[in-house]
Design an enzyme around this catalytic site. Structure first.
Site, PDB file in Angstrom:
ATOM      1  N   ASP A 100       0.862  -1.351  -0.020  1.00  0.00           N
ATOM      2  CA  ASP A 100       0.086   0.093  -0.047  1.00  0.00           C
ATOM      3  C   ASP A 100       0.727   1.063  -0.121  1.00  0.00           C
ATOM      4  O   ASP A 100       0.572   2.340  -0.838  1.00  0.00           O
ATOM      5  CB  ASP A 100      -0.760  -0.037   1.234  1.00  0.00           C
ATOM      6  CG  ASP A 100      -0.340  -0.324   2.428  1.00  0.00           C
ATOM      7  OD1 ASP A 100       0.967  -0.508   2.728  1.00  0.00           O
ATOM      8  OD2 ASP A 100      -0.869  -0.323   3.553  1.00  0.00           O
ATOM      9  N   ASP A 103       7.243   3.558   3.155  1.00  0.00           N
ATOM     10  CA  ASP A 103       7.677   4.617   4.235  1.00  0.00           C
ATOM     11  C   ASP A 103       9.035   4.536   4.517  1.00  0.00           C
ATOM     12  O   ASP A 103      10.042   4.960   3.476  1.00  0.00           O
ATOM     13  CB  ASP A 103       6.821   4.398   5.477  1.00  0.00           C
ATOM     14  CG  ASP A 103       6.922   5.515   6.577  1.00  0.00           C
ATOM     15  OD1 ASP A 103       7.653   6.325   6.255  1.00  0.00           O
ATOM     16  OD2 ASP A 103       6.379   5.299   7.588  1.00  0.00           O
ATOM     17  N   VAL A 154      -1.653   8.357   6.601  1.00  0.00           N
ATOM     18  CA  VAL A 154      -2.872   8.493   6.138  1.00  0.00           C
ATOM     19  C   VAL A 154      -3.644   6.940   6.385  1.00  0.00           C
ATOM     20  O   VAL A 154      -2.847   6.211   6.630  1.00  0.00           O
ATOM     21  CB  VAL A 154      -2.622   8.734   4.689  1.00  0.00           C
ATOM     22  CG1 VAL A 154      -2.114  10.068   4.399  1.00  0.00           C
ATOM     23  CG2 VAL A 154      -1.481   7.702   3.949  1.00  0.00           C
TER      24      VAL A 154
HETATM   25  P1  IMP Z   1       7.820   0.906   6.182  1.00  0.00           P
HETATM   26  O1  IMP Z   1       8.317  -0.700   6.393  1.00  0.00           O
HETATM   27  O2  IMP Z   1       8.459   1.628   6.942  1.00  0.00           O
HETATM   28  O3  IMP Z   1       8.382   1.283   4.849  1.00  0.00           O
HETATM   29  O4  IMP Z   1       6.283   0.603   6.318  1.00  0.00           O
HETATM   30  C1  IMP Z   1       5.554   0.341   5.498  1.00  0.00           C
HETATM   31  C2  IMP Z   1       4.491  -0.428   6.116  1.00  0.00           C
HETATM   32  O5  IMP Z   1       3.939   0.495   7.212  1.00  0.00           O
HETATM   33  C3  IMP Z   1       3.002  -0.465   5.355  1.00  0.00           C
HETATM   34  O6  IMP Z   1       2.881  -1.736   4.825  1.00  0.00           O
HETATM   35  C4  IMP Z   1       2.029   0.244   5.905  1.00  0.00           C
HETATM   36  O7  IMP Z   1       1.117  -0.927   6.427  1.00  0.00           O
HETATM   37  C5  IMP Z   1       2.611   1.012   7.259  1.00  0.00           C
HETATM   38  N1  IMP Z   1       2.629   2.229   7.022  1.00  0.00           N
HETATM   39  C6  IMP Z   1       3.449   3.342   6.740  1.00  0.00           C
HETATM   40  N2  IMP Z   1       3.019   4.652   6.788  1.00  0.00           N
HETATM   41  C7  IMP Z   1       1.636   4.283   6.945  1.00  0.00           C
HETATM   42  C8  IMP Z   1       0.637   5.357   6.791  1.00  0.00           C
HETATM   43  O8  IMP Z   1       0.708   6.727   6.754  1.00  0.00           O
HETATM   44  N3  IMP Z   1      -0.586   4.926   7.166  1.00  0.00           N
HETATM   45  C9  IMP Z   1      -0.884   3.526   7.513  1.00  0.00           C
HETATM   46  N4  IMP Z   1       0.046   2.792   7.389  1.00  0.00           N
HETATM   47  C10 IMP Z   1       1.215   3.065   7.134  1.00  0.00           C
HETATM   48 MG    MG Z   2      -0.497  -1.005   8.351  1.00  0.00          MG
END
Ligand code: IMP
Ligand code: MG
Length: 187
Positions: A100, A103, A154
């Site tokens: 989705d 981040d 979000v």
């Molecule tokens: P990362 O591992 O830090 O890149 O984060 C990715 C995961 O964190 C995604 O699969 C999302 O489920 C969750 N995530 C990151 N940012 C958001 C946000 O703004 N809203 C909701 N879920 C988020």
């Molecule tokens: Mg999540």
């Protein structure tokens, strides 16, 4: 419509998302025409995105899902928790990894590495609906990306806050009050 009161502003309406998916589907179709490709969606967040994107791609693709989690509340916990019992094997396949939102890059980076290290995997590319503009620990730019957003939290269209708001049809910014609300009030 109680859930809607917790949204400070709408970033992308459903119609905006769906027309962007039409464009992404065309790019992806061009990339994978004639190739054995498996779409691998990371659950839970990408189930709505996966369903809408897949139905715009007229190729004979395989679909697999991996359940993984890293977030607690509005922050990344910094470690990845694999919830699927078995990690599928993608030998002989091109893989398009879908999530989705990108981040910190921990989730996509870790899963991409795991798949790329499997013998016989032909390629691994990444596809996200949202690309959050934040400094990343790893160099990771998605191969296919729907929209770029700022560093804000979000929800909606599959994205959650403590498992809530996934069923909103649009993507919006959660209000500060909703983030502060005790878990007991949002059950
Ligand atoms: P990362 O591992 O830090 O890149 O984060 C990715 C995961 O964190 C995604 O699969 C999302 O489920 C969750 N995530 C990151 N940012 C958001 C946000 O703004 N809203 C909701 N879920 C988020
Ligand atoms: Mg999540």
């Amino acid at each position: 419509m109680e859930m809607w009161n917790d949204i400070r502003s709408i970033l992308f309406h459903e119609t905006t998302i769906l027309s962007r998916l039409d464009e992404m589907a065309r790019e992806i179709t061009t990339e994978y025409r004639g190739k054995p490709v498996t779409f691998v969606a990371l659950l839970n967040g990408s189930f709505v995105f996966l369903a809408d994107l897949l139905r715009r791609i007229p190729l004979p693709v395989h679909v697999d899902c991996i359940q993984v989690s890293s977030y607690a509340g509005t922050r990344s916990s910094g470690k990845l928790d694999f919830r699927s019992a078995v990690f599928p094997n993608f030998s002989g396949r091109h893989v398009l990894l879908m999530d989705d939102i990108l981040d910190s890059g921990l989730t996509l980076g870790t899963v991409r590495g795991k798949i790329a290290s499997q013998p016989g995997v032909r390629s691994v590319k990444t596809c996200v609906l949202l690309n959050k503009q934040v400094p990343r620990k790893t160099e990771l730019e998605p191969d296919f990306s729907g929209f770029t957003i700022g560093n804000e939290f979000v929800v909606g269209y599959g994205l959650d806050y403590n498992e809530h708001y996934r069923n909103l049809p649009f993507i919006g910014v959660l209000s500060e009050e909703a983030i502060q609300k005790p878990a007991s009030e949002t059950k």
